[in-house]
Write a protein that holds these residues in place. Structure first.
Motif, PDB file in Angstrom:
ATOM      1  N   ALA A  72       0.815  -1.223   0.000  1.00  0.00           N
ATOM      2  CA  ALA A  72       0.000   0.000   0.000  1.00  0.00           C
ATOM      3  C   ALA A  72       0.847   1.270   0.000  1.00  0.00           C
ATOM      4  CB  ALA A  72      -0.950  -0.017   1.192  1.00  0.00           C
TER       5      ALA A  72
ATOM      6  N   ARG B 133      -7.881   2.574  -6.386  1.00  0.00           N
ATOM      7  CA  ARG B 133      -6.627   1.820  -6.580  1.00  0.00           C
ATOM      8  C   ARG B 133      -6.685   0.516  -5.792  1.00  0.00           C
ATOM      9  NH1 ARG B 133      -1.764   4.159  -8.574  1.00  0.00           N
ATOM     10  NH2 ARG B 133      -0.672   2.368  -9.434  1.00  0.00           N
ATOM     11  N   GLY B 134      -7.126   0.592  -4.525  1.00  0.00           N
ATOM     12  CA  GLY B 134      -7.248  -0.622  -3.719  1.00  0.00           C
ATOM     13  C   GLY B 134      -8.328  -1.558  -4.228  1.00  0.00           C
TER      14      GLY B 134
ATOM     15  N   THR C   9      -2.463   5.758   2.163  1.00  0.00           N
ATOM     16  CA  THR C   9      -2.227   4.319   2.343  1.00  0.00           C
ATOM     17  C   THR C   9      -3.437   3.636   2.978  1.00  0.00           C
ATOM     18  OG1 THR C   9       0.149   4.711   2.582  1.00  0.00           O
ATOM     19  CG2 THR C   9      -0.680   2.638   3.438  1.00  0.00           C
TER      20      THR C   9
ATOM     21  N   ILE D 162      -6.274   3.106   0.483  1.00  0.00           N
ATOM     22  CA  ILE D 162      -5.931   2.028  -0.464  1.00  0.00           C
ATOM     23  C   ILE D 162      -6.242   0.681   0.182  1.00  0.00           C
ATOM     24  CG2 ILE D 162      -4.006   0.812  -1.571  1.00  0.00           C
ATOM     25  CD1 ILE D 162      -2.787   3.632  -2.105  1.00  0.00           C
TER      26      ILE D 162
ATOM     27  N   LEU E 249       1.890   1.886  -3.561  1.00  0.00           N
ATOM     28  CA  LEU E 249       0.743   2.350  -4.345  1.00  0.00           C
ATOM     29  C   LEU E 249       0.397   3.802  -4.007  1.00  0.00           C
ATOM     30  CD1 LEU E 249      -1.476  -0.856  -4.099  1.00  0.00           C
ATOM     31  CD2 LEU E 249      -0.301  -0.003  -6.146  1.00  0.00           C
ATOM     32  N   ALA E 250       0.482   4.146  -2.720  1.00  0.00           N
ATOM     33  CA  ALA E 250       0.212   5.531  -2.308  1.00  0.00           C
ATOM     34  C   ALA E 250       1.257   6.470  -2.895  1.00  0.00           C
ATOM     35  CB  ALA E 250       0.189   5.637  -0.784  1.00  0.00           C
TER      36      ALA E 250
ATOM     37  N   ALA F  93      -7.380   6.811  -4.285  1.00  0.00           N
ATOM     38  CA  ALA F  93      -6.718   5.770  -3.488  1.00  0.00           C
ATOM     39  C   ALA F  93      -7.653   4.582  -3.280  1.00  0.00           C
ATOM     40  CB  ALA F  93      -6.284   6.346  -2.139  1.00  0.00           C
TER      41      ALA F  93
END
Length: 195
Positions: free
Chosen positions: A134, A188-189, A147, A150, A137-138, A185
């Protein structure tokens, strides 16, 4: 996940956004017509101490607390916290783990060592473990503070509420200026293929 009743723990350390994540989860359950009870337990420090939030939702919920061996899902914002709270999961429960290490004070001062092989230890338990990078990705969306959202997006995919409900919950929980990055975010998750 069955909406008859669900027990979720969100665990991490102070400053990671566990409370915002639990607020969004609670709102999503309420917006879906469920009764929600939440309880927060803070560690010794505002930042850096262990934080756990219990979130329970069902047609009717009487207590916010989750007993050991009763959680359907744990959302862990840090690896050591995942290991610390894993015994709260029921057999076959799901543990979503941020692959981040935040050294607790005893490790920083040299009084203790950060445990090794955390994922190997978790894999030996009768639970489903979903590791998430995470923080990486963040970083890709340019906001490390996202984070938590996500990770919530990863969990949301398994909890069964519609994506629009989650978006509405985020809109209610997050200040307007932070809304675009948090919605991004979450998406994205939600879209991670590992789930």
């Amino acid at each position: 996940m069955n909406h008859a009743a669900a027990n979720v723990l969100i665990v991490g350390v102070g400053g990671q956004g566990t409370l915002l994540a639990s607020k969004i989860l609670g709102l999503a359950a309420q917006l879906s017509g469920l009764d929600v009870k939440q309880s927060e337990v803070h560690g010794m420090a505002q930042r850096g101490g262990s934080v756990v939030t219990y979130v329970r939702f069902a047609a009717k919920v009487y207590s916010p607390l989750v007993e050991k061996g009763q959680a359907d899902m744990i959302l862990a914002f840090e690896k050591l916290e995942a290991l610390r709270w894993a015994n709260y999961l029921k057999i076959g429960g799901t543990l979503i783990v941020n692959e981040q290490e935040i050294l607790p004070m005893p490790v920083i001062t040299g009084e203790a060592k950060y445990p090794g092989q955390i994922f190997e230890k978790l894999a030996r338990q009768d639970i489903r473990v979903i590791p998430v990078q995470a923080v990486r990705l963040a970083g890709e969306i340019g906001e490390l503070r996202a984070t938590n959202v996500i990770l919530l997006g990863v969990a949301a995919r398994l909890l069964g509420f519609k994506q629009e409900v989650w978006q509405q919950a985020i809109e209610e929980a997050v200040p307007a200026k932070a809304l675009p990055v948090n919605l991004g975010a979450f998406t994205r998750g939600w879209n991670l293929q590992a789930v």
